[in-house]
Motif scaffolding. Sequence first.
Motif, PDB file in Angstrom:
ATOM      1  N   THR A  62     -15.221 -10.771  33.947  1.00 14.71           N
ATOM      2  CA  THR A  62     -16.499 -10.136  34.269  1.00 14.71           C
ATOM      3  C   THR A  62     -16.730 -10.157  35.774  1.00 14.71           C
ATOM      4  O   THR A  62     -17.063  -9.139  36.390  1.00 14.71           O
ATOM      5  CB  THR A  62     -17.658 -10.849  33.551  1.00 14.71           C
ATOM      6  N   MET A  63     -16.526 -11.333  36.368  1.00 16.38           N
ATOM      7  CA  MET A  63     -16.708 -11.455  37.812  1.00 16.38           C
ATOM      8  C   MET A  63     -15.709 -10.591  38.574  1.00 16.38           C
ATOM      9  O   MET A  63     -16.076  -9.864  39.512  1.00 16.38           O
ATOM     10  CB  MET A  63     -16.572 -12.911  38.249  1.00 16.38           C
ATOM     11  N   LEU A  64     -14.447 -10.634  38.179  1.00 20.17           N
ATOM     12  CA  LEU A  64     -13.423  -9.885  38.904  1.00 20.17           C
ATOM     13  C   LEU A  64     -13.610  -8.381  38.733  1.00 20.17           C
ATOM     14  O   LEU A  64     -13.323  -7.607  39.652  1.00 20.17           O
ATOM     15  CB  LEU A  64     -12.032 -10.309  38.443  1.00 20.17           C
ATOM     16  N   GLY A  65     -14.105  -7.952  37.571  1.00 16.72           N
ATOM     17  CA  GLY A  65     -14.394  -6.532  37.391  1.00 16.72           C
ATOM     18  C   GLY A  65     -15.476  -6.060  38.333  1.00 16.72           C
ATOM     19  O   GLY A  65     -15.395  -4.961  38.901  1.00 16.72           O
ATOM     20  N   TYR A  66     -16.500  -6.883  38.521  1.00 11.71           N
ATOM     21  CA  TYR A  66     -17.577  -6.540  39.452  1.00 11.71           C
ATOM     22  C   TYR A  66     -17.041  -6.487  40.885  1.00 11.71           C
ATOM     23  O   TYR A  66     -17.336  -5.553  41.643  1.00 11.71           O
ATOM     24  CB  TYR A  66     -18.692  -7.578  39.338  1.00 11.71           C
ATOM     25  N   ILE A  67     -16.224  -7.469  41.239  1.00 11.15           N
ATOM     26  CA  ILE A  67     -15.652  -7.497  42.591  1.00 11.15           C
ATOM     27  C   ILE A  67     -14.729  -6.303  42.804  1.00 11.15           C
ATOM     28  O   ILE A  67     -14.692  -5.715  43.896  1.00 11.15           O
ATOM     29  CB  ILE A  67     -14.920  -8.825  42.835  1.00 11.15           C
ATOM     30  N   ALA A  68     -13.994  -5.923  41.764  1.00 12.01           N
ATOM     31  CA  ALA A  68     -13.086  -4.783  41.883  1.00 12.01           C
ATOM     32  C   ALA A  68     -13.829  -3.521  42.290  1.00 12.01           C
ATOM     33  O   ALA A  68     -13.320  -2.703  43.055  1.00 12.01           O
ATOM     34  CB  ALA A  68     -12.353  -4.549  40.560  1.00 12.01           C
ATOM     35  N   ALA A  69     -15.058  -3.368  41.771  1.00 13.89           N
ATOM     36  CA  ALA A  69     -15.839  -2.163  42.062  1.00 13.89           C
ATOM     37  C   ALA A  69     -16.362  -2.137  43.486  1.00 13.89           C
ATOM     38  O   ALA A  69     -16.770  -1.074  43.971  1.00 13.89           O
ATOM     39  CB  ALA A  69     -16.999  -2.051  41.081  1.00 13.89           C
ATOM     40  N   ASN A  86      -7.989 -20.151  25.204  1.00 15.33           N
ATOM     41  CA  ASN A  86      -8.277 -18.733  25.016  1.00 15.33           C
ATOM     42  C   ASN A  86      -7.320 -18.127  24.004  1.00 15.33           C
ATOM     43  O   ASN A  86      -6.193 -18.601  23.826  1.00 15.33           O
ATOM     44  CB  ASN A  86      -8.134 -17.971  26.341  1.00 15.33           C
ATOM     45  N   ASP A  87      -7.753 -17.062  23.354  1.00 11.68           N
ATOM     46  CA  ASP A  87      -6.905 -16.321  22.431  1.00 11.68           C
ATOM     47  C   ASP A  87      -6.005 -15.385  23.237  1.00 11.68           C
ATOM     48  O   ASP A  87      -6.507 -14.577  24.032  1.00 11.68           O
ATOM     49  CB  ASP A  87      -7.788 -15.524  21.478  1.00 11.68           C
ATOM     50  N   PRO A  88      -4.699 -15.441  23.076  1.00 12.57           N
ATOM     51  CA  PRO A  88      -3.808 -14.540  23.816  1.00 12.57           C
ATOM     52  C   PRO A  88      -4.127 -13.065  23.619  1.00 12.57           C
ATOM     53  O   PRO A  88      -3.926 -12.260  24.544  1.00 12.57           O
ATOM     54  CB  PRO A  88      -2.418 -14.887  23.263  1.00 12.57           C
ATOM     55  N   ALA A  92      -4.818 -10.614  26.719  1.00 13.52           N
ATOM     56  CA  ALA A  92      -4.045  -9.381  26.885  1.00 13.52           C
ATOM     57  C   ALA A  92      -4.964  -8.189  27.076  1.00 13.52           C
ATOM     58  O   ALA A  92      -4.750  -7.349  27.958  1.00 13.52           O
ATOM     59  CB  ALA A  92      -3.131  -9.171  25.679  1.00 13.52           C
ATOM     60  N   GLU A  93      -5.997  -8.099  26.262  1.00 18.23           N
ATOM     61  CA  GLU A  93      -6.911  -6.962  26.335  1.00 18.23           C
ATOM     62  C   GLU A  93      -7.765  -7.005  27.599  1.00 18.23           C
ATOM     63  O   GLU A  93      -7.923  -5.991  28.294  1.00 18.23           O
ATOM     64  CB  GLU A  93      -7.803  -6.944  25.096  1.00 18.23           C
ATOM     65  N   ASP A  94      -8.326  -8.167  27.896  1.00 13.73           N
ATOM     66  CA  ASP A  94      -9.242  -8.278  29.038  1.00 13.73           C
ATOM     67  C   ASP A  94      -8.547  -7.957  30.352  1.00 13.73           C
ATOM     68  O   ASP A  94      -9.088  -7.229  31.198  1.00 13.73           O
ATOM     69  CB  ASP A  94      -9.845  -9.680  29.100  1.00 13.73           C
ATOM     70  N   PHE A  95      -7.351  -8.491  30.555  1.00 13.72           N
ATOM     71  CA  PHE A  95      -6.692  -8.299  31.844  1.00 13.72           C
ATOM     72  C   PHE A  95      -6.032  -6.934  31.953  1.00 13.72           C
ATOM     73  O   PHE A  95      -5.906  -6.403  33.066  1.00 13.72           O
ATOM     74  CB  PHE A  95      -5.715  -9.444  32.122  1.00 13.72           C
ATOM     75  N   SER A 164      -2.095  -4.236  21.092  1.00 16.05           N
ATOM     76  CA  SER A 164      -3.141  -4.627  22.034  1.00 16.05           C
ATOM     77  C   SER A 164      -3.546  -3.425  22.883  1.00 16.05           C
ATOM     78  O   SER A 164      -2.691  -2.701  23.393  1.00 16.05           O
ATOM     79  CB  SER A 164      -2.608  -5.748  22.941  1.00 16.05           C
ATOM     80  N   THR A 165      -4.842  -3.207  23.005  1.00 18.05           N
ATOM     81  CA  THR A 165      -5.326  -2.072  23.794  1.00 18.05           C
ATOM     82  C   THR A 165      -6.366  -2.538  24.806  1.00 18.05           C
ATOM     83  O   THR A 165      -7.121  -3.465  24.543  1.00 18.05           O
ATOM     84  CB  THR A 165      -5.964  -0.994  22.897  1.00 18.05           C
ATOM     85  N   PRO A 166      -6.405  -1.874  25.995  1.00 18.23           N
ATOM     86  CA  PRO A 166      -5.476  -0.843  26.439  1.00 18.23           C
ATOM     87  C   PRO A 166      -4.110  -1.434  26.762  1.00 18.23           C
ATOM     88  O   PRO A 166      -3.981  -2.642  26.963  1.00 18.23           O
ATOM     89  CB  PRO A 166      -6.156  -0.288  27.696  1.00 18.23           C
ATOM     90  N   ARG A 167      -3.112  -0.574  26.826  1.00 21.98           N
ATOM     91  CA  ARG A 167      -1.797  -1.018  27.238  1.00 21.98           C
ATOM     92  C   ARG A 167      -1.808  -1.294  28.739  1.00 21.98           C
ATOM     93  O   ARG A 167      -2.638  -0.762  29.473  1.00 21.98           O
ATOM     94  CB  ARG A 167      -0.735   0.060  26.924  1.00 21.98           C
ATOM     95  N   PRO A 168      -0.912  -2.145  29.230  1.00 24.06           N
ATOM     96  CA  PRO A 168      -0.867  -2.421  30.672  1.00 24.06           C
ATOM     97  C   PRO A 168      -0.722  -1.141  31.490  1.00 24.06           C
ATOM     98  O   PRO A 168      -0.090  -0.179  31.057  1.00 24.06           O
ATOM     99  CB  PRO A 168       0.368  -3.316  30.811  1.00 24.06           C
ATOM    100  N   LEU A 169      -1.316  -1.146  32.657  1.00 23.78           N
ATOM    101  CA  LEU A 169      -1.326   0.022  33.530  1.00 23.78           C
ATOM    102  C   LEU A 169       0.094   0.457  33.876  1.00 23.78           C
ATOM    103  O   LEU A 169       0.886  -0.339  34.401  1.00 23.78           O
ATOM    104  CB  LEU A 169      -2.102  -0.302  34.809  1.00 23.78           C
TER     105      LEU A 169
END
Length: 360
Positions: A62-69, A86-88, A92-95, A164-169
Amino acid sequence: MQFGIFSVGDVTPDPTTGRTPTEHERIKAMVAIARKAEEVGLDVFATGEHHNPPFVPSSPTTMLGYIAATTERLILSTSTTLITTNDPVKIAEDFAMLQHLADGRVDLMMGRGNTGPVYPWFGEDIRQGIPLAIEKYALLHKLWREDVVDWEGKFRTPLQGFTSTPRPLDGTPPFVWHGSIRSPEIAEQAAYYGDGFFANNIFWPKEHFQKLISLYRKRYAHYGHGTPEQAIVGLGGQAFIRKNSQDAVREFRPYFDNAPVYGHGPSLEDFTEQTPLVVGSPQEVIEKTLAFRDSFGDYQRQLFLMDHAGLPLKTVLEQLDLLGEEVVPVLRKEFAALRPAGVPDGPVHPAAVTSVKEEV
């Protein structure tokens, strides 16, 4: 070579004023610190993950998403992501989601954490810390590299035909560092996968970390990822900087003496002698950091802890000005001159490299 800062997100009283920042103030301060890091030319901002007072970063993405913007070039990372609790699937999904939002400017550091009560809060047993880290990361690694996953293990329900979605970039997962201060099993894990090994050497003497890094390098080569010198190593560091040493020591001493992480233990002088902590001038920080290469070999990422122990935001931002303007430019030049051909640069997602080139 990548230079940056990492934060543990502690909410600690300022011993010189007695005032404790609110959680809201501390969270906003971490965002301001990250933005300042980019402004002064640093490469990386990393946040810890904690689920207990007196820490605030319970939701790193959450924090890193805000900083990314609000940033354009800064690599966003963690220090650490708790692979044990944490659940893998969720990692996978969050990152992967964060990767897309940040155009690839994302990696993460896996760790077991150092707060025992966290394990039962998330339904795990601390006595299984190493097996949890090994099994859960094996699943995460698979989720990012296989579109459809069938999996069964000891610590979570099986998966059948799961995607797992989304798939890695662009099909490239976030780069993973495995952080450790004491466990050879984690150095072995990093080597097995060809991932990075981050030795957070800020509290213990260098001899301990020399053994861990040496093990990682040897095993990295054993598994066929490259020579020992090509293994991807990161190091921690701590600094408090003023134009002259006397001012730095005088200003930082009350913070050191009262901080929960090292107050009432070794003296400031003993601690700076035995660990990477530097309290002094820019030149002293440069000299001590350059000496890391003599102890650990060429490495790819140097992260400094700058915002702990109750230091007010204004002081931290001043520290970052000195770090970015007087310390890091010299370190970049010196490390680049010393690095042999064939030793890789710090890891960057291809999309992030393309994005930076387009901006230029």
